[in-house]
Structures are given as structure tokens and as C-alpha cells.
Write a protein that holds these residues in place. Structure first.
Motif, PDB file in Angstrom:
ATOM      1  N   VAL A 177     -13.095  16.783 -31.317  1.00 39.89           N
ATOM      2  CA  VAL A 177     -12.226  15.998 -31.837  1.00 39.89           C
ATOM      3  C   VAL A 177     -11.232  16.551 -32.894  1.00 39.89           C
ATOM      4  O   VAL A 177     -11.821  17.463 -33.575  1.00 39.89           O
ATOM      5  CB  VAL A 177     -12.838  14.762 -32.659  1.00 39.89           C
ATOM      6  CG1 VAL A 177     -11.945  13.998 -33.437  1.00 39.89           C
ATOM      7  CG2 VAL A 177     -13.988  14.081 -31.864  1.00 39.89           C
ATOM      8  N   LYS A 180      -5.006  15.724 -33.715  1.00 42.12           N
ATOM      9  CA  LYS A 180      -4.318  14.888 -33.003  1.00 42.12           C
ATOM     10  C   LYS A 180      -5.022  13.680 -32.521  1.00 42.12           C
ATOM     11  O   LYS A 180      -4.399  12.447 -32.421  1.00 42.12           O
ATOM     12  CB  LYS A 180      -3.707  15.531 -31.461  1.00 42.12           C
ATOM     13  CG  LYS A 180      -3.203  14.910 -30.341  1.00 42.12           C
ATOM     14  CD  LYS A 180      -1.858  14.472 -30.857  1.00 42.12           C
ATOM     15  CE  LYS A 180      -0.836  14.263 -29.760  1.00 42.12           C
ATOM     16  NZ  LYS A 180      -0.284  15.199 -28.870  1.00 42.12           N
ATOM     17  N   ASP A 181      -6.244  13.738 -32.261  1.00 39.29           N
ATOM     18  CA  ASP A 181      -7.179  12.476 -31.989  1.00 39.29           C
ATOM     19  C   ASP A 181      -7.288  11.679 -33.188  1.00 39.29           C
ATOM     20  O   ASP A 181      -7.114  10.329 -33.176  1.00 39.29           O
ATOM     21  CB  ASP A 181      -8.596  12.854 -31.874  1.00 39.29           C
ATOM     22  CG  ASP A 181      -8.426  13.741 -30.513  1.00 39.29           C
ATOM     23  OD1 ASP A 181      -8.080  13.469 -29.488  1.00 39.29           O
ATOM     24  OD2 ASP A 181      -8.988  15.002 -30.294  1.00 39.29           O
ATOM     25  N   TYR A 185      -5.935   7.730 -33.057  1.00 37.07           N
ATOM     26  CA  TYR A 185      -6.741   6.570 -33.383  1.00 37.07           C
ATOM     27  C   TYR A 185      -6.024   5.904 -34.457  1.00 37.07           C
ATOM     28  O   TYR A 185      -6.111   4.510 -34.412  1.00 37.07           O
ATOM     29  CB  TYR A 185      -7.955   7.223 -34.064  1.00 37.07           C
ATOM     30  CG  TYR A 185      -9.200   6.255 -34.665  1.00 37.07           C
ATOM     31  CD1 TYR A 185      -9.887   5.740 -33.932  1.00 37.07           C
ATOM     32  CD2 TYR A 185      -8.997   5.980 -36.094  1.00 37.07           C
ATOM     33  CE1 TYR A 185     -10.959   4.795 -34.407  1.00 37.07           C
ATOM     34  CE2 TYR A 185     -10.032   5.256 -36.557  1.00 37.07           C
ATOM     35  CZ  TYR A 185     -11.111   4.651 -35.739  1.00 37.07           C
ATOM     36  OH  TYR A 185     -12.061   3.715 -36.299  1.00 37.07           O
ATOM     37  N   ILE A 283     -14.530   8.556 -34.485  1.00 33.18           N
ATOM     38  CA  ILE A 283     -13.006   9.041 -33.596  1.00 33.18           C
ATOM     39  C   ILE A 283     -13.699   9.958 -32.574  1.00 33.18           C
ATOM     40  O   ILE A 283     -14.477  10.856 -32.774  1.00 33.18           O
ATOM     41  CB  ILE A 283     -12.099   9.596 -34.484  1.00 33.18           C
ATOM     42  CG1 ILE A 283     -11.814   8.762 -35.584  1.00 33.18           C
ATOM     43  CG2 ILE A 283     -10.890  10.020 -33.660  1.00 33.18           C
ATOM     44  CD1 ILE A 283     -10.841   9.505 -36.836  1.00 33.18           C
ATOM     45  N   GLU A 284     -13.340   9.714 -31.233  1.00 32.69           N
ATOM     46  CA  GLU A 284     -13.647  10.622 -30.189  1.00 32.69           C
ATOM     47  C   GLU A 284     -12.467  11.246 -29.577  1.00 32.69           C
ATOM     48  O   GLU A 284     -11.275  10.689 -30.036  1.00 32.69           O
ATOM     49  CB  GLU A 284     -14.552   9.784 -29.108  1.00 32.69           C
ATOM     50  CG  GLU A 284     -14.003   8.986 -28.124  1.00 32.69           C
ATOM     51  CD  GLU A 284     -14.628   8.660 -26.918  1.00 32.69           C
ATOM     52  OE1 GLU A 284     -15.656   9.102 -26.660  1.00 32.69           O
ATOM     53  OE2 GLU A 284     -14.321   7.414 -26.565  1.00 32.69           O
ATOM     54  N   PRO A 285     -12.477  11.946 -28.811  1.00 29.54           N
ATOM     55  CA  PRO A 285     -11.103  12.545 -28.037  1.00 29.54           C
ATOM     56  C   PRO A 285     -10.525  11.299 -27.485  1.00 29.54           C
ATOM     57  O   PRO A 285     -10.997  10.631 -27.026  1.00 29.54           O
ATOM     58  CB  PRO A 285     -11.765  13.643 -27.051  1.00 29.54           C
ATOM     59  CG  PRO A 285     -13.003  13.997 -27.689  1.00 29.54           C
ATOM     60  CD  PRO A 285     -13.553  12.900 -28.354  1.00 29.54           C
ATOM     61  N   ARG A 286      -9.095  11.334 -27.563  1.00 30.91           N
ATOM     62  CA  ARG A 286      -8.247  10.198 -27.204  1.00 30.91           C
ATOM     63  C   ARG A 286      -7.308  10.343 -26.112  1.00 30.91           C
ATOM     64  O   ARG A 286      -6.685  11.480 -25.985  1.00 30.91           O
ATOM     65  CB  ARG A 286      -7.809   9.433 -28.458  1.00 30.91           C
ATOM     66  CG  ARG A 286      -8.879   8.962 -29.365  1.00 30.91           C
ATOM     67  CD  ARG A 286      -8.344   8.178 -30.584  1.00 30.91           C
ATOM     68  NE  ARG A 286      -7.758   6.876 -30.041  1.00 30.91           N
ATOM     69  CZ  ARG A 286      -8.376   5.836 -29.749  1.00 30.91           C
ATOM     70  NH1 ARG A 286      -9.715   5.745 -30.124  1.00 30.91           N
ATOM     71  NH2 ARG A 286      -7.803   4.561 -29.589  1.00 30.91           N
ATOM     72  N   GLY A 298     -10.425   5.561 -26.853  1.00 32.29           N
ATOM     73  CA  GLY A 298     -11.188   6.910 -26.823  1.00 32.29           C
ATOM     74  C   GLY A 298     -11.427   7.164 -25.448  1.00 32.29           C
ATOM     75  O   GLY A 298     -11.407   6.258 -24.374  1.00 32.29           O
ATOM     76  N   ALA A 443      -2.253  13.378 -25.784  1.00 33.18           N
ATOM     77  CA  ALA A 443      -3.762  13.734 -25.710  1.00 33.18           C
ATOM     78  C   ALA A 443      -3.634  15.123 -26.655  1.00 33.18           C
ATOM     79  O   ALA A 443      -2.621  15.624 -27.027  1.00 33.18           O
ATOM     80  CB  ALA A 443      -4.347  14.002 -24.595  1.00 33.18           C
ATOM     81  N   SER A 444      -4.629  15.593 -27.012  1.00 31.23           N
ATOM     82  CA  SER A 444      -4.913  16.725 -27.662  1.00 31.23           C
ATOM     83  C   SER A 444      -4.956  18.101 -26.886  1.00 31.23           C
ATOM     84  O   SER A 444      -4.966  17.664 -25.658  1.00 31.23           O
ATOM     85  CB  SER A 444      -6.184  16.702 -28.486  1.00 31.23           C
ATOM     86  OG  SER A 444      -7.077  16.972 -27.448  1.00 31.23           O
ATOM     87  N   ASP A 459     -13.292  14.399 -20.069  1.00 30.24           N
ATOM     88  CA  ASP A 459     -13.671  14.658 -21.671  1.00 30.24           C
ATOM     89  C   ASP A 459     -14.212  16.029 -22.047  1.00 30.24           C
ATOM     90  O   ASP A 459     -14.695  16.691 -21.410  1.00 30.24           O
ATOM     91  CB  ASP A 459     -14.931  13.763 -21.554  1.00 30.24           C
ATOM     92  CG  ASP A 459     -15.671  13.715 -22.881  1.00 30.24           C
ATOM     93  OD1 ASP A 459     -15.216  14.616 -23.990  1.00 30.24           O
ATOM     94  OD2 ASP A 459     -16.380  12.646 -23.543  1.00 30.24           O
TER      95      ASP A 459
END
Length: 464
Positions: A177, A180-181, A185, A283-286, A298, A443-444, A459
């Protein structure tokens, strides 16, 4: 009030117009080739010189190609804009970092890395993502072309004072995470208009733990929540980042500057017009699924089933999904990807390339993916090569392009073709932003890298 925003703003007030705007002194004006020509024409028409030319820095970035920069630009419109900026800078006696010079790059990447953007400053540019420089502890915001002319002529601007908001994020970010995520978020929670009329101070243990690059990314995206700008109070991270940079104070002046910068924080009794608090653990990768940066989920979540759930007008929700070719309630994991873009003033810094390389290492670029890896400046390019990231990425089938805004906004050669899906580390996913008919997922760098090596939305935590 006693907020940091008040401290910086009040220090720069020249005069207050009764029942009107504030005349605000500006420490630094950045000019790029897209929003400055009419401002220079206006100055010329009125027979004016720039009031404080040493405070103004010019740099082409939006129209610069990311290959063969040593050859003339082929696109006539781009060539004219880049050439015009060079001529205007020379005529008005302004510092100009032209294409191929070691100082060139995206203006919002170069400003901080050269120490031109400093804590406590007021900074403007004819570009909405000027909010990036707020990461240095500055009040930085985008302005229109007529306002660019106003600053050139007087080093001041007329502005209504925005309201203040503090967004605190606390806790430790999970594996994979990034800043950027966090920004994506916040946008999904506030929507793209939730911070309209506010200047946002980012605070809390999560933000304090972020690197300078992470803070620059977070502040860059403030504008996408509707905020006038966003900033982080300067601290040891800021001072360590700035020390020794070209335009940062030196010697005794440095000690004096740091002593002042340490006072730049909101008081314990500071009153904000609005306060919001979030937990890093949530917060997770988004990824985004729609056509504005607030339409995000997410990476393991499904697209909202209804417009109400998406907190979006029904017509807009349906139109966005129709454009993107997605269905309500479906997941994006496993969706095939055509293009991947690493770069922009959002994620074109050395830390972003390190993150991308951490996933690319020992893997190969997917055959069905076209990948554009574009450093935010020549200084970033130099670091990439010094750290051997270019060789590592090359071994995985990636090439490093030359610096510029690139595929963030399709004003140069890097355009995503109609219908193609691009996982992008840039800041906007509007219809056609990356090229007419192109489809963008924000995205990141980690999510972008995961898509680049697997060919589908993946993911990144599975590959770390």
C-alpha cells in the motif's frame, strides 16, 4: 485559527480588499509551455516587464516527446508551444530549463528536487497539479493564464482565502500500500468535490511516516478531491530531503531557514473549518473503475452494484461504466491490460521506479502489454541509471523513455489508442485523457508493475 495555512497565508497578505479578495504575494511562479503564451502576449501588449524575474522559472513538459528529444519536435503544435516558451523566457529575462538540458523535466518534479520549492512559500503555476509542491510545507495552487500574467507583472495575485480542512490518517500502511493508494482511497471517500473550497493539511502518523516522494504524490492528488491545494507541515523528512539541493539555503542561511521552518506547524489549539480522520489499516492497493479519480475500489473489491453505492449520479455511473466496458458488481482482478504507464508528476520519481522494479525484477514484461516508463526529470533518469534500475528493467523487457508529461494527457506522441485499457500511475482518468477513446485505470507503481508482468490486473501483494 492558528493553523499552518493561516500562518503562511497571513505572512503573504499585501492588502485585503474590503468585501473582496486578498492581494497575496507570491514567492515562486512556475511557467510551462501550455498556459503561458497568452500571459506573455498580455505583458507585451501593455509594455510591461516581469516585476521579479528571478522568482520565475520556465520549463516545457506537457508537449515534449519522450524519445529523440535531440531532434526537432515533429508535431507542429507541440513544436510551436515549446519554441514559444524558449523565446518568451529569453525576451523577458527568465530562467528557462529547455528540453535536453540536465535541469529539464516535469515542472512539479523539478521544483522540489532542485530546492526551488521551500517550506513557508507561496507557489503558483498555470497548472492544477501545482498542489504537489505543498508536500514541502508550502501553500501551492494552480492558477489561470490571466492570473499568470498578474503574477508576472506584480509578483502578486488576487485570491479569496479558502477554508481549512485537516485530514488525519493514522496507523501503519499494509504491505503493497503506497501514498497513491491513500490518495485514491481519500478521493473515493470524499468524492471529487468533497474538498471544494478548502485547503487541506495532511496529518497523522501515516503521513508523518511517508517519504518526501510519498507526500508529493499525496499532495499532487489534492486537486482531484476538489481542494484548492494540499500540504504537509515540514519536519525532519523535509529538511533532510532539501539539504544540499541547488536552490536550498546554504551554511548559516540554512540553519536560520530550518529554525524558521520548525515553527511552521498548526498550533495544538488550531481550529479547522473541517476535520476528517481515517485509519491506514482500512486501505489496500487500489484501482479506479470509472471516468473520474473518485470512482475507485480496493483491488480485491467489486465495482459498486448501484449508483447509490458508488455515491454517483445514476446517469454518470452508467455512462462511466459503459465507456470503460465494465459491469456493476464485477471485479477488475484478472482483466486483460493493453498499456501500462509509469510516470507523470504523480508517480515519476525515483521511489516510483524503485517500486516498479521491485516487482519487475526476475520477471518478464507480458507480451500483450505496451509499457511506457517515463522519468519525471533528467535528474530522476540519472538516478535510475546510477542505481542500475535501467539494466534491471531492461532485462525484464522494459525501456526507460526520456522525461516529460508523456501519456498523462496525450499532448505529445504518447497516446493510448481508442478502446485500449491502460493501467496508469497518472492523476486523471477522464474520457479520452490519455488519447481519444482510451480507457484509463489509475493505480500505484506497484499495481502498474503487477499488470505489466502478468498482462492482467493483479494484486501486487501476490508478487511482492
Amino acid at each position: 485559527m492558528n493553523t499552518l495555512f493561516d500562518k503562511i497565508w497571513d505572512k503573504h497578505v499585501v492588502q485585503q480588499v474590503e468585501d473582496g479578495p486578498t492581494q497575496l504575494y507570491i514567492d515562486r511562479l512556475y511557467c510551462h509551455e501550455v498556459t503561458s503564451p497568452q500571459a506573455f502576449d498580455g505583458m507585451r501588449a501593455r509594455g510591461l516587464k516581469c516585476f521579479r524575474p528571478k522568482q520565475i522559472f520556465c520549463m516545457p513538459d506537457h508537449n515534449t516527446p519522450t524519445h529523440d528529444q535531440d531532434k526537432p519536435i515533429e508535431d507542429p503544435v507541440s513544436k510551436k508551444q515549446v519554441d514559444t516558451l524558449a523565446k518568451n523566457a529569453e525576451e523577458f529575462g527568465l530562467t528557462h530549463y529547455g528540453m535536453m538540458s540536465k535541469d529539464n523535466g516535469i515542472i512539479h518534479v523539478v521544483g522540489p528536487e532542485k530546492g526551488l520549492s521551500l517550506p513557508g512559500m507561496t507557489i503558483v503555476c498555470g497548472d492544477s497539479h501545482t498542489s504537489t509542491h505543498g508536500a514541502m510545507g508550502a501553500v501551492a495552487f494552480g492558477i489561470g493564464t490571466s492570473e499568470v500574467e498578474m503574477v508576472m507583472a506584480s509578483q502578486c495575485i488576487l485570491q479569496q482565502k479558502p477554508k481549512s480542512m485537516r485530514i488525519s490518517i493514522n496507523g501503519v500502511l499494509g504491505k503493497g500500500v503506497t501514498a497513491k493508494d491513500v490518495a485514491l482511497y481519500l478521493m473515493s471517500k470524499l468524492t471529487t468535490s468533497g474538498a471544494t473550497g478548502y485547503f487541506v493539511e495532511y496529518a497523522g502518523s501515516t503521513v508523518k511516516a511517508m517519504s518526501m516522494e510519498g507526500r508529493l504524490t499525496l499532495c499532487n492528488l489534492s486537486i482531484e478531491m476538489g481542494a484548492r491545494g494540499g500540504f504537509v507541515a515540514p519536519d525532519a523528512t523535509t529538511f533532510n530531503y532539501l539539504k544540499g539541493r541547488e536552490y536550498a539555503p546554504k551554511g548559516e542561511a540554512w540553519d536560520k531557514a530550518v529554525a524558521y521552518w520548525k515553527t511552521l506547524k498548526s498550533g495544538t489549539d488550531a481550529v479547522f473549518d473541517k476535520e476528517l480522520t481515517f485509519n491506514a489499516a482500512d486501505i489496500e492497493p487500489r484501482v479506479t473503475y470509472g471516468t473520474n479519480p473518485g470512482m475507485g475500489i480496493g483491488i480485491t473489491e467489486a465495482i459498486p452494484a448501484t449508483a447509490e453505492e458508488a455515491r454517483s449520479p445514476r446517469q454518470g455511473f452508467e455512462k462511466a461504466l459503459g465507456y470503460m466496458g465494465f459491469k456493476p458488481g464485477e471485479k477488475l482482478l484478472g482483466k486483460p491490460v493493453d498499456y501500462v504507464f509509469l510516470g507523470a508528476c504523480t508517480n515519476g520519481r525515483i521511489e516510483d521506479f524503485r517500486a516498479f522494479a521491485s516487482i519487475a525484477k526476475g520477471r518478464k514484461k507480458s507480451d500483450n502489454v505496451v509499457a511506457w516508463l517515463v522519468p519525471g526529470s533528467w535528474a530522476v533518469d540519472k538516478q535510475i541509471r546510477e542505481e542500475g534500475l535501467d539494466k534491471l528493467l531492461q532485462a525484464s523487457g522494459f525501456e526507460i523513455r526520456q522525461p516529460g508529461c508523456s501519456a498523462c494527457l496525450a499532448m505529445n506522441d504518447d497516446k493510448v489508442p481508442a478502446g485500449k485499457l491502460c493501467v496508469s500511475t497518472s492523476n486523471r482518468n477522464f474520457e479520452g485523457r490519455q488519447g481519444p477513446g482510451s480507457r484509463t485505470i489509475l493505480a500505484s507503481p506497484l499495481v502498474a508493475a503487477a499488470a505489466a508482468v502478468t498482462g492482467v490486473i493483479t494484486d501486487p501483494r501476490e508478487l511482492l
